[in-house]
Design a protein around this motif. Sequence first.
Motif, short mmCIF file in Angstrom:
data_model
loop_
_atom_site.label_atom_id
_atom_site.label_comp_id
_atom_site.label_asym_id
_atom_site.label_seq_id
_atom_site.Cartn_x
_atom_site.Cartn_y
_atom_site.Cartn_z
N ASN A 127 0.82 -1.21 0.00
CA ASN A 127 0.00 0.00 0.00
C ASN A 127 0.86 1.26 0.00
N HIS A 128 2.00 1.22 0.70
CA HIS A 128 2.86 2.41 0.72
C HIS A 128 3.45 2.66 -0.68
N SER A 129 3.97 1.60 -1.30
CA SER A 129 4.52 1.78 -2.65
C SER A 129 3.43 2.26 -3.61
N THR A 131 0.94 4.21 -2.89
CA THR A 131 0.68 5.65 -2.73
C THR A 131 1.68 6.47 -3.54
N HIS A 132 2.93 5.97 -3.65
CA HIS A 132 3.92 6.70 -4.46
C HIS A 132 3.50 6.70 -5.93
N LEU A 133 3.06 5.53 -6.40
CA LEU A 133 2.63 5.43 -7.80
C LEU A 133 1.37 6.28 -8.03
N LEU A 229 11.14 11.51 -1.29
CA LEU A 229 11.83 11.41 -0.02
C LEU A 229 10.88 10.68 0.91
N CYS A 230 11.33 9.60 1.52
CA CYS A 230 10.40 8.76 2.27
C CYS A 230 11.14 7.89 3.26
N GLY A 231 10.57 7.74 4.45
CA GLY A 231 11.18 6.89 5.47
C GLY A 231 10.48 5.56 5.62
#
Length: 431
Positions: A127-129, A131-133, A229-231
């Motif tokens: 789900n995090h990846s 959101t980037h897409l 930029l992402c942690g």
Amino acid sequence: EMDRQKQRSKKSSASKVHDWVTLKDTAEKFVGYDATESETYITRYRKVENKDGEFYQIVLEESPFYPEGGGQVGDSGLLQNNNAAVEVLETKKENNLIVSLVKNLPEDVNARFHAKVSTDRRHTMANHSATHLLHEALRTVLGTHVEQKGSFVGPDYLRFDFSHFGKMTDEELAEVERLVNEKIQENIKLDEFRDIPIDEAIGKGAMALFGEKYGDKVRMIQFGSSRELCGGTHVRSTGEIGQFKISAESSTAAGIRRIEAITGQKAREYYNGLEEQINELKQLLKSKDLTKAVEKLIDENAALKSENEGLKKEKANAETAQWKNDFRESNGKNLLVKRADLDAAAIKDIVFTLKKEQPRSVVVVLSENGGKPMITVGVSDDLSGEYHAGNIVKELAKEINGGGGGNPGFATAGGKNPAGLQAALEKAEQL
Ligand SMILES: [Zn+2]
């Protein structure tokens, strides 16, 4: 008393935090970018008490547990060795420490443990990846004015808030979804840049969050042309996301839109649910062509409706024919007071017919439809000046806790008290 109650509830929700007990004086670190498991030790722990009971916060020497942050939920999981199994409930960051919450401490707190992140994390990473897409696709479809304003990334779904004026069209949503799924299909490999100078990252075109404070060294997550930029934690390649489906688009504030979406297994479940629903409908309608079957239903329904209207009119006409004989003389005019639970349109038709056919007439109809009382009054033209339908209905409507009005010849009133219809009827008989 109110104050005391407030104080009591404040006390019960407040948490008591005990001092840290240090077991091992080494630097702690996060190993969760590379692994979801580690062999490690507890370096310190402390007891916390709140309304839910007693808990312990622990810090691991090498923690695979991601601490809540950047929109991504904190990890849960398990801490285990031959003698103990401790469930990790949640993980947060506190003063640069990665603090995991557990219900009970293991008997031997100095032992070595196998720490393992729950499988939920796999879905959270997807789900995090995604959101980037999604972020990149929104900028492609809507324009570069799109800026991230917030996000939530959990195992079950993702939420992405961004600046954009106006509701997204169905076409825009479909195009965004298509673009994200295209990137998933391309199975783009993750390029992770750890501890690179912020200028270098920005130079490469990385998107930074407006209002977010970054250090000199940053982490950049790249999936092809998407750079942020992402942690957070991410899949190794976009194919692991499986599938992307937008489940909702809404507004959270002026100029801020929100997209909610699901991926992987959740998206498949959604499509399976749709298919099941369609199959049920096919069985119900006994047809393989749903569109055709529903169109047929709509046509049939329209035909029935118009037939029903015709029947109602016929019934009203029959009623009118009856009522014509029921006028009685009262104070120098012809008065007709009727209780009849017909619908408003039918009553209107009847009243107009009667007052036209009967000279010097006042017609009052009291009705109830779906629990709502109504009074309809008609006055024939040759009585105008002597009687006013609007005034009569106003007076009668008092009995049904209602109000209304109209012109001298025709007036209606609705109300809240159907039980008052009888009193209104008796009042009308006195006219
Ligand atoms: Zn991110």
